[in-house]
Design a protein around this motif. Structure first.
Motif, PDB file in Angstrom:
ATOM      1  N   HIS A   8      -3.651 -29.341 -53.769  1.00  0.00           N
ATOM      2  CA  HIS A   8      -2.751 -28.339 -54.003  1.00  0.00           C
ATOM      3  C   HIS A   8      -2.137 -28.129 -55.262  1.00  0.00           C
ATOM      4  CE1 HIS A   8      -1.171 -32.139 -52.319  1.00  0.00           C
ATOM      5  NE2 HIS A   8      -0.276 -31.897 -53.302  1.00  0.00           N
ATOM      6  N   VAL A   9      -1.231 -27.498 -55.578  1.00  0.00           N
ATOM      7  CA  VAL A   9      -0.667 -27.285 -56.954  1.00  0.00           C
ATOM      8  C   VAL A   9       0.970 -27.433 -56.610  1.00  0.00           C
ATOM      9  CG1 VAL A   9      -0.160 -25.923 -58.955  1.00  0.00           C
ATOM     10  CG2 VAL A   9      -2.351 -25.920 -58.035  1.00  0.00           C
ATOM     11  N   ILE A  10       1.533 -28.489 -57.297  1.00  0.00           N
ATOM     12  CA  ILE A  10       2.807 -28.747 -57.204  1.00  0.00           C
ATOM     13  C   ILE A  10       3.646 -27.773 -58.314  1.00  0.00           C
ATOM     14  CG2 ILE A  10       4.695 -30.479 -57.146  1.00  0.00           C
ATOM     15  CD1 ILE A  10       2.408 -32.479 -56.480  1.00  0.00           C
ATOM     16  N   ARG A  11       4.554 -27.102 -57.933  1.00  0.00           N
ATOM     17  CA  ARG A  11       5.327 -26.337 -58.715  1.00  0.00           C
ATOM     18  C   ARG A  11       6.973 -26.406 -58.602  1.00  0.00           C
ATOM     19  NH1 ARG A  11       1.351 -22.648 -57.032  1.00  0.00           N
ATOM     20  NH2 ARG A  11      -0.241 -22.006 -58.566  1.00  0.00           N
ATOM     21  N   ALA A  12       7.668 -26.477 -59.701  1.00  0.00           N
ATOM     22  CA  ALA A  12       9.023 -26.243 -59.467  1.00  0.00           C
ATOM     23  C   ALA A  12       9.468 -25.350 -60.914  1.00  0.00           C
ATOM     24  CB  ALA A  12       9.463 -27.882 -59.810  1.00  0.00           C
ATOM     25  N   ALA A  13      10.685 -24.957 -60.542  1.00  0.00           N
ATOM     26  CA  ALA A  13      11.182 -23.844 -61.718  1.00  0.00           C
ATOM     27  C   ALA A  13      11.293 -24.587 -62.792  1.00  0.00           C
ATOM     28  CB  ALA A  13      12.533 -23.422 -61.138  1.00  0.00           C
ATOM     29  N   GLY A  14      10.722 -23.916 -64.015  1.00  0.00           N
ATOM     30  CA  GLY A  14      11.034 -24.376 -65.321  1.00  0.00           C
ATOM     31  C   GLY A  14       9.698 -25.551 -65.634  1.00  0.00           C
ATOM     32  N   GLY A  15       9.043 -26.062 -64.693  1.00  0.00           N
ATOM     33  CA  GLY A  15       8.311 -27.473 -65.007  1.00  0.00           C
ATOM     34  C   GLY A  15       6.847 -27.033 -65.003  1.00  0.00           C
ATOM     35  N   GLU A  17       2.930 -27.241 -64.032  1.00  0.00           N
ATOM     36  CA  GLU A  17       2.303 -27.559 -62.730  1.00  0.00           C
ATOM     37  C   GLU A  17       1.462 -28.842 -62.721  1.00  0.00           C
ATOM     38  OE1 GLU A  17      -0.194 -24.092 -62.238  1.00  0.00           O
ATOM     39  OE2 GLU A  17       1.105 -23.017 -61.687  1.00  0.00           O
ATOM     40  N   LEU A  18       1.593 -29.606 -61.425  1.00  0.00           N
ATOM     41  CA  LEU A  18       1.025 -30.823 -61.406  1.00  0.00           C
ATOM     42  C   LEU A  18      -0.315 -30.478 -60.254  1.00  0.00           C
ATOM     43  CD1 LEU A  18       3.911 -33.351 -60.924  1.00  0.00           C
ATOM     44  CD2 LEU A  18       2.395 -32.953 -62.855  1.00  0.00           C
ATOM     45  N   LEU A  19      -1.240 -30.881 -60.427  1.00  0.00           N
ATOM     46  CA  LEU A  19      -2.316 -30.899 -59.467  1.00  0.00           C
ATOM     47  C   LEU A  19      -2.227 -32.163 -58.625  1.00  0.00           C
ATOM     48  CD1 LEU A  19      -5.389 -29.966 -61.868  1.00  0.00           C
ATOM     49  CD2 LEU A  19      -3.797 -28.361 -60.493  1.00  0.00           C
ATOM     50  N   GLY A  20      -2.180 -31.731 -57.289  1.00  0.00           N
ATOM     51  CA  GLY A  20      -1.881 -32.714 -56.119  1.00  0.00           C
ATOM     52  C   GLY A  20      -3.176 -32.843 -55.352  1.00  0.00           C
ATOM     53  N   SER A  21      -3.359 -33.915 -54.448  1.00  0.00           N
ATOM     54  CA  SER A  21      -4.207 -34.075 -53.442  1.00  0.00           C
ATOM     55  C   SER A  21      -3.749 -35.348 -52.557  1.00  0.00           C
ATOM     56  CB  SER A  21      -5.577 -34.329 -54.107  1.00  0.00           C
ATOM     57  OG  SER A  21      -6.599 -34.333 -53.307  1.00  0.00           O
ATOM     58  N   ALA A  22      -4.500 -35.822 -51.472  1.00  0.00           N
ATOM     59  CA  ALA A  22      -4.344 -36.738 -50.807  1.00  0.00           C
ATOM     60  C   ALA A  22      -4.765 -38.131 -51.639  1.00  0.00           C
ATOM     61  CB  ALA A  22      -4.981 -36.776 -49.496  1.00  0.00           C
ATOM     62  N   ASP A  31      -8.738 -37.639 -59.248  1.00  0.00           N
ATOM     63  CA  ASP A  31      -8.101 -36.830 -60.486  1.00  0.00           C
ATOM     64  C   ASP A  31      -6.836 -36.387 -60.343  1.00  0.00           C
ATOM     65  OD1 ASP A  31     -10.275 -38.188 -61.750  1.00  0.00           O
ATOM     66  OD2 ASP A  31     -11.374 -36.332 -61.381  1.00  0.00           O
ATOM     67  N   ARG A  32      -6.202 -36.071 -59.082  1.00  0.00           N
ATOM     68  CA  ARG A  32      -4.990 -35.323 -59.016  1.00  0.00           C
ATOM     69  C   ARG A  32      -3.797 -36.411 -58.615  1.00  0.00           C
ATOM     70  NH1 ARG A  32      -5.476 -29.742 -57.143  1.00  0.00           N
ATOM     71  NH2 ARG A  32      -7.190 -28.867 -58.308  1.00  0.00           N
ATOM     72  N   TRP A  33      -2.897 -36.097 -58.722  1.00  0.00           N
ATOM     73  CA  TRP A  33      -1.501 -36.893 -58.217  1.00  0.00           C
ATOM     74  C   TRP A  33      -1.787 -36.729 -56.665  1.00  0.00           C
ATOM     75  CZ3 TRP A  33       1.623 -39.702 -61.338  1.00  0.00           C
ATOM     76  CH2 TRP A  33       1.725 -39.690 -62.577  1.00  0.00           C
ATOM     77  N   ASN A  34      -1.169 -37.968 -56.122  1.00  0.00           N
ATOM     78  CA  ASN A  34      -0.915 -38.030 -54.664  1.00  0.00           C
ATOM     79  C   ASN A  34       0.321 -38.327 -54.427  1.00  0.00           C
ATOM     80  OD1 ASN A  34      -0.625 -40.971 -54.191  1.00  0.00           O
ATOM     81  ND2 ASN A  34      -2.876 -41.111 -54.984  1.00  0.00           N
ATOM     82  N   PRO A  35       0.809 -38.168 -53.091  1.00  0.00           N
ATOM     83  CA  PRO A  35       2.078 -38.277 -52.773  1.00  0.00           C
ATOM     84  C   PRO A  35       2.847 -39.579 -53.320  1.00  0.00           C
ATOM     85  CG  PRO A  35       1.452 -37.082 -51.173  1.00  0.00           C
ATOM     86  CD  PRO A  35       0.265 -37.664 -51.853  1.00  0.00           C
TER      87      PRO A  35
END
Length: 136
Positions: A8-15, A17-22, A31-35
């Motif tokens: 998934h892609v994590i988005r926040a206003a003005g920031g 994008e971070l690529l996320g996964s489990a 290779d992606r950030w996990n929680p």
């Protein structure tokens, strides 16, 4: 059943994008950030910002700061929780009392909103280096 996507892609206003996964142990992409990494990063970043505030307030000049935060997870059935986290900041200072620089981590911990928001202990094991020390 494991037939679902975890990326998934994590988005926040003005920031950015971070690529996320489990986490890979839950069939995610390493290779992606996990929680779990994001929570440790939030604790580390909050401590950094609180520490820089305390250092500036007390005349400690921080030249560099890095952290190797670790967390301990306990798994229970299909769920789990953090049992603890430990921040391990390595701070290089060029002015101010090095012992004060070390003690300010306790003040930073007390003013960090993220630390105050979690239900597990967050410790810190700081290392203070001197900028003009050839061994640093």
């Amino acid at each position: 059943m494991r037939g679902y996507g975890r990326d998934h892609v994590i988005r926040a206003a003005g920031g950015l994008e971070l690529l996320g996964s489990a986490d890979p142990s839950f069939h995610g992409d390493a290779d992606r950030w996990n929680p779990e990494q994001l929570l440790l990063a939030a604790l580390s970043q909050c401590h950094l910002m609180s520490y820089l505030y305390q250092a500036a307030k007390h005349g400690v000049v921080v030249e560099s700061y890095r952290d190797d935060a670790v967390g301990v997870l306990r798994q229970a059935g299909e769920g789990g929780a953090f049992a603890s986290a430990t921040l391990r900041p390595v701070v290089t200072v060029s002015a101010g009392d090095p012992e004060l620089a070390r003690r300010l981590h306790a003040d930073a911990a007390e003013t960090c909103f993220i630390r105050a928001s979690v239900a597990f202990p967050v410790g810190h094991e700081p290392t203070i280096l001197l900028a003009d020390d050839p061994l640093s």
